[in-house]
Every structure is written in C-alpha cells, then in structure tokens.
Design a protein around this motif. Structure first.
Motif, PDB file in Angstrom:
ATOM      1  N   GLU A  19     -23.965 -40.735 -63.367  1.00  0.00           N
ATOM      2  CA  GLU A  19     -24.791 -40.077 -61.993  1.00  0.00           C
ATOM      3  C   GLU A  19     -23.775 -40.665 -61.009  1.00  0.00           C
ATOM      4  O   GLU A  19     -23.242 -41.713 -60.792  1.00  0.00           O
ATOM      5  N   VAL A  20     -23.555 -39.508 -59.999  1.00  0.00           N
ATOM      6  CA  VAL A  20     -22.655 -39.747 -59.102  1.00  0.00           C
ATOM      7  C   VAL A  20     -22.945 -39.215 -57.961  1.00  0.00           C
ATOM      8  O   VAL A  20     -24.026 -38.078 -57.916  1.00  0.00           O
ATOM      9  N   SER A  21     -23.224 -39.711 -56.745  1.00  0.00           N
ATOM     10  CA  SER A  21     -23.449 -39.108 -55.220  1.00  0.00           C
ATOM     11  C   SER A  21     -22.194 -39.029 -54.386  1.00  0.00           C
ATOM     12  O   SER A  21     -21.809 -39.836 -53.578  1.00  0.00           O
ATOM     13  N   PRO A  22     -21.587 -38.116 -54.370  1.00  0.00           N
ATOM     14  CA  PRO A  22     -20.165 -37.854 -53.801  1.00  0.00           C
ATOM     15  C   PRO A  22     -20.406 -37.518 -52.436  1.00  0.00           C
ATOM     16  O   PRO A  22     -21.681 -36.934 -52.061  1.00  0.00           O
ATOM     17  N   PRO A  23     -19.838 -37.917 -51.333  1.00  0.00           N
ATOM     18  CA  PRO A  23     -20.030 -37.622 -49.861  1.00  0.00           C
ATOM     19  C   PRO A  23     -19.944 -36.267 -49.537  1.00  0.00           C
ATOM     20  O   PRO A  23     -19.211 -35.602 -50.686  1.00  0.00           O
ATOM     21  N   SER A  24     -20.297 -35.676 -48.549  1.00  0.00           N
ATOM     22  CA  SER A  24     -20.605 -34.379 -48.372  1.00  0.00           C
ATOM     23  C   SER A  24     -18.941 -33.498 -47.992  1.00  0.00           C
ATOM     24  O   SER A  24     -18.779 -32.455 -48.155  1.00  0.00           O
ATOM     25  N   ASP A  25     -17.948 -34.252 -47.917  1.00  0.00           N
ATOM     26  CA  ASP A  25     -16.486 -33.870 -47.674  1.00  0.00           C
ATOM     27  C   ASP A  25     -15.950 -33.505 -49.160  1.00  0.00           C
ATOM     28  O   ASP A  25     -14.909 -32.994 -49.276  1.00  0.00           O
ATOM     29  N   VAL A  26     -16.651 -33.909 -49.990  1.00  0.00           N
ATOM     30  CA  VAL A  26     -16.312 -33.719 -51.485  1.00  0.00           C
ATOM     31  C   VAL A  26     -16.967 -32.185 -51.934  1.00  0.00           C
ATOM     32  O   VAL A  26     -18.018 -32.138 -52.355  1.00  0.00           O
ATOM     33  N   LYS A  27     -16.164 -31.225 -51.644  1.00  0.00           N
ATOM     34  CA  LYS A  27     -16.536 -29.815 -51.840  1.00  0.00           C
ATOM     35  C   LYS A  27     -16.581 -29.144 -53.161  1.00  0.00           C
ATOM     36  O   LYS A  27     -17.250 -28.379 -53.584  1.00  0.00           O
ATOM     37  N   THR A  28     -15.330 -29.314 -53.663  1.00  0.00           N
ATOM     38  CA  THR A  28     -14.956 -28.568 -54.864  1.00  0.00           C
ATOM     39  C   THR A  28     -14.769 -29.275 -56.052  1.00  0.00           C
ATOM     40  O   THR A  28     -14.739 -30.653 -55.887  1.00  0.00           O
ATOM     41  N   VAL A  29     -14.497 -28.941 -57.238  1.00  0.00           N
ATOM     42  CA  VAL A  29     -14.138 -29.597 -58.249  1.00  0.00           C
ATOM     43  C   VAL A  29     -12.917 -30.439 -58.141  1.00  0.00           C
ATOM     44  O   VAL A  29     -12.885 -31.487 -58.355  1.00  0.00           O
ATOM     45  N   ALA A  30     -12.083 -29.955 -57.522  1.00  0.00           N
ATOM     46  CA  ALA A  30     -10.728 -30.614 -57.205  1.00  0.00           C
ATOM     47  C   ALA A  30     -11.107 -31.689 -56.392  1.00  0.00           C
ATOM     48  O   ALA A  30     -10.465 -32.983 -56.583  1.00  0.00           O
ATOM     49  N   ASP A  31     -11.701 -31.696 -55.297  1.00  0.00           N
ATOM     50  CA  ASP A  31     -12.261 -32.768 -54.548  1.00  0.00           C
ATOM     51  C   ASP A  31     -13.001 -33.804 -55.264  1.00  0.00           C
ATOM     52  O   ASP A  31     -12.766 -35.068 -55.210  1.00  0.00           O
ATOM     53  N   LEU A  32     -13.713 -33.249 -56.248  1.00  0.00           N
ATOM     54  CA  LEU A  32     -14.654 -34.184 -56.985  1.00  0.00           C
ATOM     55  C   LEU A  32     -13.673 -35.136 -57.976  1.00  0.00           C
ATOM     56  O   LEU A  32     -13.864 -36.520 -57.928  1.00  0.00           O
ATOM     57  N   ILE A  33     -12.628 -34.553 -58.476  1.00  0.00           N
ATOM     58  CA  ILE A  33     -11.639 -35.282 -59.252  1.00  0.00           C
ATOM     59  C   ILE A  33     -10.909 -36.489 -58.672  1.00  0.00           C
ATOM     60  O   ILE A  33     -10.792 -37.333 -59.012  1.00  0.00           O
ATOM     61  N   GLY A  34     -10.438 -36.010 -57.325  1.00  0.00           N
ATOM     62  CA  GLY A  34      -9.756 -36.703 -56.442  1.00  0.00           C
ATOM     63  C   GLY A  34     -10.528 -37.933 -55.935  1.00  0.00           C
ATOM     64  O   GLY A  34     -10.217 -38.987 -55.834  1.00  0.00           O
ATOM     65  N   TRP A  35     -11.977 -37.527 -55.723  1.00  0.00           N
ATOM     66  CA  TRP A  35     -12.861 -38.827 -55.274  1.00  0.00           C
ATOM     67  C   TRP A  35     -12.926 -39.815 -56.402  1.00  0.00           C
ATOM     68  O   TRP A  35     -13.032 -40.811 -56.353  1.00  0.00           O
ATOM     69  N   LEU A  36     -13.228 -39.095 -57.651  1.00  0.00           N
ATOM     70  CA  LEU A  36     -13.482 -40.042 -58.760  1.00  0.00           C
ATOM     71  C   LEU A  36     -12.314 -40.888 -59.014  1.00  0.00           C
ATOM     72  O   LEU A  36     -12.372 -42.353 -59.329  1.00  0.00           O
ATOM     73  N   ARG A  37     -11.243 -40.510 -59.009  1.00  0.00           N
ATOM     74  CA  ARG A  37      -9.989 -41.118 -59.022  1.00  0.00           C
ATOM     75  C   ARG A  37      -9.469 -42.217 -57.871  1.00  0.00           C
ATOM     76  O   ARG A  37      -9.089 -43.385 -58.411  1.00  0.00           O
TER      77      ARG A  37
END
Lengths: 83, 148
Positions: A19-37
């Motif tokens: 379960e994750v709660s990314p911040p609002s500036d994580v908008k796309t799948v690419a952003d999500l992968i970058g944020w997870l990394r």
C-alpha cells in the motif's frame, strides 16, 4: 493505492504487493516508478530499466504516461511470457 | 467465446470433443496445444507460470473478441494454466470454429501470437543447475507484428 508486483520484479523487491500514498505531484505511472525508486534503494535497483517495466491500472494495461489519479490497483511487471 | 485460467491439468482431447459438441454447421475446427518443453540436452524439471488472473481475463477476452471479429470465427476458446507444471504437460490450448479452414487456422495462430506477448503470465524454468525466468522473445514480438 495498492501496488502489485509480478515475476522477477516481485522477487527483486521481495514483496508481491504494498500500500502506498504517493504525494500529489506523482501524477503518472512514470512518476510513480520514479517516486518508488527514489524512496527505496532496493526498488531503485529493481527498476533501474524502467522502460522495460509494463503497467496496468485496475486490470487494464496502460502506458507509462497514464494518470494514476483514482487508481485502486497499479500493477508493475516485466514483459509477459504467456502462451 | 470462453476463457479458462486454471491451475489443474486438462485433457486436450476431451476439451476438443467438448468444444465440437456444438458446431452449428461449421466446416472447420483448429486446435493448438502448447506443452512444457524440455530439451533432452538441457532438460528442465519444472516450469512455473505466474499469473495476474484479473488482467489475464480482460486481456484474453479482448484478444478473443478481436480474433472472432477479424477472422469471422463462429466461436473461440482459450484454456491457459498457471502454477507449477512438468515437462510434457499441456500449458495452453486454443480452439477456433469457423466456416472454412483458413479462418480457423488464422484465428488460432493469431490467438497464440497475441497470448505470447499480451497475456499476463511469466514463466520460470527450474533445472538441475538452478532457476531462471524465461526472457521475453523478440521473435514473439515479430510473430505478433505481422498481424498489424
């Protein structure tokens, strides 16, 4: 939002889901992968070639440019080897 | 149209007979059965298929619908297993029913070419020397591309 991982991505991360709660500036799948990394050295290594990772949102395959707003389940996985 | 994503083995002949129970005047049935391969020179002990079942149902449903529309199939069925399988066991079977043979052959081949690259399964081979994930094949991409 729940993230599912499959195959060698699941093995490298040593987890099939989280379960994750990314911040609002994580908008796309690419952003999500970058944020997870960015948040986890193991994930950074596991997804060091993000271009080969495929994604699905709520059981529908999507490109990395897809928006994740409203997604319940995002799945990340290597190229498929069915048949 | 039918899709079955299962873990237990199946009897390819019995599945074909069941598929042919209702032919509605069709003139052709094509069947393809994919088996767990094991090279005698470099044998494997098991093949484990990981699956994302919800995505498999939606992906295979879309592939089947496209095959039916494109080739004018009267019916199509896809059976795909996951879990741990041994050499020689069936993995996948596609069956197509059509008025004439070309549509039945083409529909079955189209289904298999798309299943290889677009169905969410991941294969891992176990051999005496260890385990390895089966890599995505460029040849499979080319096989799919010729239908575009």
């Amino acid at each position: 939002m729940k993230i599912l991982y499959f195959a060698w991505l699941r093995e490298r991360l040593d987890r099939g889901e989280e379960e994750v709660s990314p911040p609002s500036d994580v908008k796309t799948v690419a952003d999500l992968i970058g944020w997870l990394r960015a948040g986890d050295p193991v994930a950074d290594l596991a997804m060091q070639r993000p271009e080969i990772i495929r994604a699905a949102i709520d059981a529908k395959i999507v490109p990395h440019s897809a928006l994740i707003a409203g997604a319940r389940i995002v799945a990340l996985f290597p190229p498929m080897t069915g048949g | 149209m039918a899709i079955r994503i299962i873990t237990e083995t199946f009897d390819p002949g019995a599945e074909l007979n069941a598929f042919m129970a209702e032919t509605a005047g069709a003139g052709a049935v094509a069947t393809f059965t994919g088996l767990v391969r094991s090279d005698p020179v470099d044998p494997i002990t098991t093949l484990t298929l990981e699956c994302y079942p919800e995505l498999a149902v939606s992906q295979i449903g879309a592939i089947e619908a496209e095959a039916v529309a494109r080739f004018g199939l009267m019916r199509a069925t896809v059976i795909h297993r996951y879990g741990t399988l041994r050499p020689g066991e069936p993995i996948v079977q596609v069956m197509t029913l059509a008025s004439h043979r070309q549509a039945a052959f083409d529909g079955a081949q189209f289904l298999m070419d798309y299943l290889k690259t677009d169905a969410p399964f991941w294969k891992k081979e176990a051999a005496p020397g260890g385990e390895r994930w089966v890599e995505h094949s460029a040849g499979d991409d080319r096989a799919k591309a010729r239908w575009r």
